[in-house]
Design an enzyme around this catalytic site. Structure first.
Site, short mmCIF file in Angstrom:
data_model
loop_
_atom_site.label_atom_id
_atom_site.label_comp_id
_atom_site.label_asym_id
_atom_site.label_seq_id
_atom_site.Cartn_x
_atom_site.Cartn_y
_atom_site.Cartn_z
N TYR A 165 1.37 -1.33 0.16
CA TYR A 165 0.51 0.33 -0.27
C TYR A 165 1.14 1.50 -0.11
CZ TYR A 165 -3.35 3.61 1.39
OH TYR A 165 -3.88 5.13 1.41
N ARG A 172 1.16 6.65 -7.39
CA ARG A 172 0.10 7.65 -7.13
C ARG A 172 0.55 8.95 -6.17
NH1 ARG A 172 -5.19 7.18 -3.59
NH2 ARG A 172 -4.06 6.56 -1.48
N TYR A 225 -0.62 13.35 6.64
CA TYR A 225 -0.38 11.69 7.23
C TYR A 225 1.25 12.23 8.02
CZ TYR A 225 -4.60 9.14 7.11
OH TYR A 225 -5.86 8.82 6.86
N ARG A 238 -11.48 13.28 2.35
CA ARG A 238 -12.13 12.84 2.90
C ARG A 238 -13.95 12.19 2.58
NH1 ARG A 238 -9.08 9.47 6.37
NH2 ARG A 238 -8.07 10.85 6.86
N GLU A 345 -14.02 -1.07 6.98
CA GLU A 345 -14.20 0.20 5.75
C GLU A 345 -15.10 0.57 5.58
OE1 GLU A 345 -10.01 1.94 4.21
OE2 GLU A 345 -11.71 1.88 2.42
C1 3EB Z 1 -7.19 5.96 5.47
O1 3EB Z 1 -8.21 6.45 5.94
C2 3EB Z 1 -7.52 4.42 5.25
O2 3EB Z 1 -4.96 4.98 -0.22
O3 3EB Z 1 -7.46 5.96 -1.23
C3 3EB Z 1 -9.48 5.81 3.58
C4 3EB Z 1 -9.88 5.69 1.64
C5 3EB Z 1 -7.77 4.64 2.98
C6 3EB Z 1 -9.08 6.17 1.03
C7 3EB Z 1 -6.61 5.74 -0.22
C8 3EB Z 1 -7.08 4.78 1.58
C9 3EB Z 1 -7.36 5.49 0.88
O4 3EB Z 1 -5.80 6.73 5.94
C10 3EB Z 1 -7.81 3.92 4.55
#
Ligand code: 3EB
Length: 358
Positions: A165, A172, A225, A238, A345
Site C-alpha cells: 500500500y 500515485r 499524514y 475525506r 472500512e
Molecule cells: C485512511 O483513512 C484509511 O489510499 O485512497 C481510506 C480512503 C484509506 C482512501 C486511499 C485509503 C485511501 O487512511 C485508508
C-alpha cells in the site's frame, strides 16, 4: 443487496422511479448495486445511458456489460455470489475505449476504468496508471478527479521493505506531482483495498468542474499524514461534494477507525465499527456545512462496506442499521484494508435529494 434479498423487484422499481424523476430535473447520476439478473434487466432498459458497471465477486460473473465500460473485481461478496455496481446517467453517454482505458462520458462527467499488469512493480504501475488517467482526462477537458476506486492484490504484503500500500501511495503521489496536481488541493475522494486478482484495477469519475473537497475534523487529512505511514502521503480527500444541476452529490471516501492519524481499537471490531460510524457522521456533517442538503431519507444513501473478517458481518450490519436505518442500499465485501490493523472500512455516496412526492 440487502433490499433485494427480501423483495427482488423492489430495488429495480425504486431505481427506475429515480431515473424517471431525474430525467425531469436534469439531475444526471444514479448508483445502484444489482444482482446479475437485475443488471441484465437494467442494461436492456437503459441502453446508451450507463456510464460504467463494475462486478464484484470471487468468480467472474457470466453476465457482463456489453453497453458500457466494464470491469470485474476479484473480491468476495458476503452473502451473495456477485453484485454489479452500476453508474447510470439520465443523459446519453459517449463511449471511448483506447485499449488501455475504457470510458463513457456525458456533458459534464466522465467514468473511466483501467487495468494494469503488476509485472513492473506496484509503485511503477500506480505511477503509470495515474499518469495515463490524468493525460486522458486532461485531453478531453474532464480534468477534475472526483472519486477514484483502487483495487490490487496483497495490499498489506511487504515489497522490498515497504508495504505494498505504501508503494502504491508513492507511485500515485508522484503521478499527481508530475501532472501538475497539488495533493492538498486536487486530491479526490478515494479508497484502496486488497483484491484477489493479479492486476491493479482503477475506476474513477472525473468532471469538467472542480468539486468541493471535504475533510474530517476528527482526522488528520491523509495528504498530511506523518512519514511513519510512508515517504509519500496518500492522495485522497475525506469526501468530495459536487453540484450538478443545482443538486448536491457527495462521495465519501473509504472511512475507518482512524482518529488523528492513528488506528484506534486494534483487534476490537465492534469498537472499530462504532468509531467508523462516528467518522462517517463527522464527514457528512462537514459536507452539510459545505452545502449538502440535510439528508431526509436514506433512500439516497449507498453504502459499500469492506470487512477483513467475514464473521464480523452481522455485527457491522447491525451497527450501520442503528445509524442509517434498514432502508439503506448496502454492499458488503470481504477485503484486506490498507492498514493491517484495520478490520473494516465503509464508503458512501449520497445521491441527489429525491424529488418531492406528490
Ligand atoms: C485512511 O483513512 C484509511 O489510499 O485512497 C481510506 C480512503 C484509506 C482512501 C486511499 C485509503 C485511501 O487512511 C485508508
Amino acid at each position: 443487496m440487502e433490499t433485494t434479498q427480501t423483495d427482488p423487484g423492489r430495488t429495480q422499481r425504486r431505481i427506475d422511479r429515480e431515473l424517471v424523476s431525474r430525467a425531469g430535473t436534469g439531475a444526471p447520476l444514479a448508483l445502484s448495486y444489482l444482482t446479475p439478473a437485475e443488471f441484465a434487466v437494467h442494461q436492456a432498459k437503459h441502453p446508451g445511458r450507463m456510464l460504467g458497471a463494475v462486478a464484484f465477486g470471487a468468480q467472474r460473473p457470466r453476465v457482463t456489460a456489453t453497453d458500457c465500460p466494464y470491469a470485474w473485481i476479484d473480491m468476495p461478496v458476503l452473502n451473495d455470489e456477485s453484485v454489479f455496481e452500476v453508474w447510470t446517467s439520465a443523459q446519453p453517454v459517449v463511449r471511448e475505449d483506447t485499449g488501455e482505458l475504457v470510458s463513457a462520458r456525458t456533458e459534464d462527467i466522465l467514468f473511466g476504468c483501467l487495468q494494469m499488469n503488476l509485472d513492473c512493480g506496484l509503485e511503477s504501475a500506480s505511477y503509470l496508471a495515474y499518469s495515463r488517467i490524468f493525460d486522458f482526462i486532461d485531453r478531453r477537458g474532464y480534468g477534475h478527479l472526483l472519486r477514484v476506486w483502487n483495487y490490487f492484490p496483497q495490499i498489506n504484503a511487504d515489497a522490498d521493505g515497504l508495504e505494498r500500500y505504501v508503494r502504491f501511495n508513492a507511485g500515485r503521489h508522484e503521478a499527481f506531482a508530475a501532472k501538475g496536481r497539488a495533493i492538498g488541493t486536487s486530491a479526490p475522494a478515494a479508497c484502496a483495498l486488497g483484491s484477489r486478482g493479479t492486476d491493479l484495477v482503477i475506476y474513477f469519475l472525473a468532471a469538467k468542474q472542480t468539486g468541493q473537497r471535504v475533510e474530517n475534523p476528527r482526522q488528520t487529512s491523509a495528504f498530511h499524514y506523518p512519514a511513519q505511514y510512508g515517504p509519500r502521503s496518500p492522495a485522497f480527500a475525506r469526501a468530495m461534494l459536487m453540484q450538478t444541476a443545482g443538486k448536491p452529490l457527495l462521495f465519501v471516501s473509504g472511512t475507518a477507525s482512524i482518529v488523528g492519524h492513528e488506528t484506534l481499537h486494534i483487534g476490537n471490531a465492534p469498537a472499530q465499527a462504532r468509531e467508523t460510524v462516528a467518522n462517517l457522521l463527522a464527514v457528512i456533517a462537514q459536507a452539510q456545512l459545505a452545502g449538502l442538503d440535510s439528508p431526509r431519507s436514506n433512500a439516497n444513501l449507498r453504502l459499500k462496506i469492506y470487512l477483513r473478517r467475514p464473521d464480523d458481518l452481522a455485527m457491522v450490519r447491525n451497527c450501520l442499521k442503528q445509524t442509517f436505518g434498514p432502508a439503506s442500499n448496502a454492499l458488503y465485501l470481504q477485503a484486506d484494508i490498507c492498514r493491517a490493523d484495520l478490520l473494516l472500512e465503509v464508503e458512501a455516496v449520497y445521491l441527489h435529494a429525491a424529488a418531492p412526492m406528490h
